[in-house]
Design a protein around this motif. Structure first.
Motif, PDB file in Angstrom:
ATOM      1  N   ILE A   1      37.520  17.678  81.553  1.00 32.70           N
ATOM      2  CA  ILE A   1      36.599  18.586  83.016  1.00 32.70           C
ATOM      3  C   ILE A   1      35.189  17.836  82.993  1.00 32.70           C
ATOM      4  O   ILE A   1      34.942  17.138  84.316  1.00 32.70           O
ATOM      5  CB  ILE A   1      35.809  20.229  82.779  1.00 32.70           C
ATOM      6  CG1 ILE A   1      37.818  20.541  82.922  1.00 32.70           C
ATOM      7  CG2 ILE A   1      35.429  20.638  83.893  1.00 32.70           C
ATOM      8  CD1 ILE A   1      38.417  21.121  83.495  1.00 32.70           C
TER       9      ILE A   1
ATOM     10  N   GLN B   1      41.899  31.849  79.682  1.00 32.29           N
ATOM     11  CA  GLN B   1      41.058  32.773  78.563  1.00 32.29           C
ATOM     12  C   GLN B   1      42.164  34.057  78.198  1.00 32.29           C
ATOM     13  O   GLN B   1      42.552  34.797  78.937  1.00 32.29           O
ATOM     14  CB  GLN B   1      40.093  33.436  79.767  1.00 32.29           C
ATOM     15  CG  GLN B   1      38.760  33.700  79.045  1.00 32.29           C
ATOM     16  CD  GLN B   1      37.364  34.091  79.786  1.00 32.29           C
ATOM     17  OE1 GLN B   1      37.657  34.223  80.767  1.00 32.29           O
ATOM     18  NE2 GLN B   1      36.615  34.341  79.660  1.00 32.29           N
TER      19      GLN B   1
ATOM     20  N   TYR C   1      36.100  29.172  76.633  1.00 30.82           N
ATOM     21  CA  TYR C   1      35.841  28.167  77.742  1.00 30.82           C
ATOM     22  C   TYR C   1      35.825  28.276  78.644  1.00 30.82           C
ATOM     23  O   TYR C   1      35.200  26.723  79.025  1.00 30.82           O
ATOM     24  CB  TYR C   1      37.606  27.365  77.307  1.00 30.82           C
ATOM     25  CG  TYR C   1      38.512  27.790  76.599  1.00 30.82           C
ATOM     26  CD1 TYR C   1      38.337  26.910  75.437  1.00 30.82           C
ATOM     27  CD2 TYR C   1      39.944  26.217  76.440  1.00 30.82           C
ATOM     28  CE1 TYR C   1      38.424  27.277  74.303  1.00 30.82           C
ATOM     29  CE2 TYR C   1      40.197  25.888  75.945  1.00 30.82           C
ATOM     30  CZ  TYR C   1      39.740  26.234  73.705  1.00 30.82           C
ATOM     31  OH  TYR C   1      40.768  25.888  73.346  1.00 30.82           O
ATOM     32  N   ALA C   2      35.812  29.052  79.527  1.00 32.00           N
ATOM     33  CA  ALA C   2      35.758  29.397  80.582  1.00 32.00           C
ATOM     34  C   ALA C   2      33.266  28.933  80.874  1.00 32.00           C
ATOM     35  O   ALA C   2      32.530  29.104  80.959  1.00 32.00           O
ATOM     36  CB  ALA C   2      35.708  31.086  81.496  1.00 32.00           C
TER      37      ALA C   2
ATOM     38  N   SER D   1      38.108  31.741  85.873  1.00 33.25           N
ATOM     39  CA  SER D   1      39.228  32.256  84.369  1.00 33.25           C
ATOM     40  C   SER D   1      40.165  32.886  85.128  1.00 33.25           C
ATOM     41  O   SER D   1      40.743  34.193  85.332  1.00 33.25           O
ATOM     42  CB  SER D   1      38.382  33.417  84.056  1.00 33.25           C
ATOM     43  OG  SER D   1      39.142  34.111  83.126  1.00 33.25           O
TER      44      SER D   1
ATOM     45  N   ILE E   1      40.644  27.532  84.083  1.00 30.17           N
ATOM     46  CA  ILE E   1      40.711  27.814  82.635  1.00 30.17           C
ATOM     47  C   ILE E   1      41.312  29.121  82.347  1.00 30.17           C
ATOM     48  O   ILE E   1      41.174  30.015  82.805  1.00 30.17           O
ATOM     49  CB  ILE E   1      39.015  27.422  82.177  1.00 30.17           C
ATOM     50  CG1 ILE E   1      39.851  27.293  80.222  1.00 30.17           C
ATOM     51  CG2 ILE E   1      38.484  28.542  82.265  1.00 30.17           C
ATOM     52  CD1 ILE E   1      40.226  26.434  80.172  1.00 30.17           C
TER      53      ILE E   1
ATOM     54  N   VAL F   1      38.706  20.215  76.089  1.00 29.09           N
ATOM     55  CA  VAL F   1      38.360  20.772  77.134  1.00 29.09           C
ATOM     56  C   VAL F   1      37.326  20.311  78.554  1.00 29.09           C
ATOM     57  O   VAL F   1      37.721  20.051  79.477  1.00 29.09           O
ATOM     58  CB  VAL F   1      39.472  21.706  77.097  1.00 29.09           C
ATOM     59  CG1 VAL F   1      39.143  23.380  78.749  1.00 29.09           C
ATOM     60  CG2 VAL F   1      40.526  22.005  76.909  1.00 29.09           C
ATOM     61  N   THR F   2      36.718  20.881  77.875  1.00 35.99           N
ATOM     62  CA  THR F   2      35.425  20.653  77.930  1.00 35.99           C
ATOM     63  C   THR F   2      34.566  19.436  78.782  1.00 35.99           C
ATOM     64  O   THR F   2      34.724  18.800  79.704  1.00 35.99           O
ATOM     65  CB  THR F   2      34.390  20.701  77.194  1.00 35.99           C
ATOM     66  OG1 THR F   2      34.564  22.234  77.212  1.00 35.99           O
ATOM     67  CG2 THR F   2      32.846  21.197  78.045  1.00 35.99           C
TER      68      THR F   2
ATOM     69  N   SER G   1      38.884  23.477  72.101  1.00 38.15           N
ATOM     70  CA  SER G   1      37.108  23.563  73.149  1.00 38.15           C
ATOM     71  C   SER G   1      36.361  22.366  73.618  1.00 38.15           C
ATOM     72  O   SER G   1      35.895  22.056  74.789  1.00 38.15           O
ATOM     73  CB  SER G   1      36.804  24.464  72.410  1.00 38.15           C
ATOM     74  OG  SER G   1      35.922  24.353  71.173  1.00 38.15           O
TER      75      SER G   1
ATOM     76  N   GLY H   1      42.381  21.326  86.465  1.00 40.66           N
ATOM     77  CA  GLY H   1      42.783  21.888  85.314  1.00 40.66           C
ATOM     78  C   GLY H   1      42.512  21.158  84.474  1.00 40.66           C
ATOM     79  O   GLY H   1      43.139  19.923  83.765  1.00 40.66           O
TER      80      GLY H   1
END
Length: 217
Positions: free
Chosen positions: A76, A96, A106-107, A126, A94, A72-73, A69, A21
Motif C-alpha cells: 500500500i 478485517q 491490518y487496518a 475495513s 483491506i 500488505v502495508t 502484515s 487493494g
C-alpha cells in the motif's frame, strides 16, 4: 496538527476515488477486483510484492509483526508513494476478520503508516461481515455477498485444479492456457452473478481440467 480520527469512506468517495487493494491471492483477488468494479467501485489490486514493498513495510511495521502484515502495508505504501495516485482521491480497501489473527490489525497498521507518512487523508476501508466499522460509501448487501462468495469458490476451485494439474501436464502450458480462458470467462459471468451460470461454470471448469492429459507419476 493532523486529524487523528478515522477517515470514513463516503458515497462521494465511491464516485471519485480510486481504491487500492493489496495482492494476497492472485487468482482470487483478480476476480474480486472485477466484482467490485461491476458494483461501481474503481478498484486497483496492486501487483505482486517486490523487494521495495517489503522494505516499505519494514519502515512502518515492527518486524515482530507477522510477515503478511509487513507485505500488505508495504504494498500500500509503495503504491501511494509512487506518484501514480492522487492522494486526495484515493482510498484503501483491506479485509478485517475481527478475530484473534493479526489480520484484524491490518487496518490499524495501514492507518498508522499513513499518519507517519503524512498521508492520513486517505480513507482505509475495513471490509468485514462483523460490523466492526461503518462506511457510508460501502454497502455490504446481498448482491455484494453473493458476488464475493461466487468469486471465492471460483478462486478456490481454480487454485486447487491448477496445482493438481500443472506439475503433471503432458503438454507444457496447457493448464495455464485453460486458466486464462476461464479467468476471462468468469470475469464476464460475475457481472450478472446468477446461480444457474455459477453452478454450470463450476461443473464445466472441473470437466475441462480433468480433460487435460497428465503423466501417470
Amino acid at each position: 496538527a493532523r486529524n487523528e480520527a478515522r477517515v470514513p469512506f463516503t458515497k462521494k468517495h465511491k464516485k471519485t476515488h480510486t481504491i487500492l487493494g493489496p495482492q494476497m491471492a492472485p487468482i482470487h483477488f483478480d476476480l474480486y477486483e472485477e466484482g467490485f468494479r461491476h458494483m461501481g467501485y474503481k478498484v486497483d489490486i496492486l501487483p505482486v510484492v517486490d523487494h521495495k514493498a517489503i522494505n516499505e513495510g519494514l519502515t512502518y511495521v515492527n518486524n515482530d509483526a507477522c510477515y503478511p502484515s509487513i507485505l500488505v502495508t508495504g504494498q500500500i505504501m509503495e503504491a501511494l508513494k509512487s506518484g501514480k495516485y492522487d492522494l486526495d482521491n484515493t482510498s484503501v480497501f483491506i479485509s478485517q476478520t475481527g478475530g484473534g489473527c493479526r489480520a484484524s490489525n491490518y487496518a490499524g497498521f495501514i492507518r498508522k503508516a499513513l499518519k507517519d507518512a503524512d498521508m492520513d487523508q486517505v480513507p482505509v476501508v475495513s471490509i468485514n461481515a462483523s460490523g466492526l466499522e461503518g462506511n457510508p460509501g460501502l454497502k455490504i448487501g446481498p448482491a455484494f455477498i453473493s458476488k464475493f462468495i461466487m468469486a471465492t469458490v471460483y478462486g478456490d476451485l481454480l487454485m486447487k485444479l491448477i496445482n493438481a494439474t500443472r506439475p503433471y501436464e503432458v503438454e507444457s502450458g496447457a493448464t495455464d492456457a485453460l486458466y486464462e480462458k476461464w479467468r476471462v470467462k468468469l470475469k464476464k459471468s460475475l457481472r450478472f452473478g446468477d446461480v444457474f451460470s455459477y453452478r454450470k461454470n463450476l461443473m464445466q471448469i472441473a470437466k475441462e481440467f480433468a480433460s487435460i492429459e497428465t503423466k501417470n507419476i
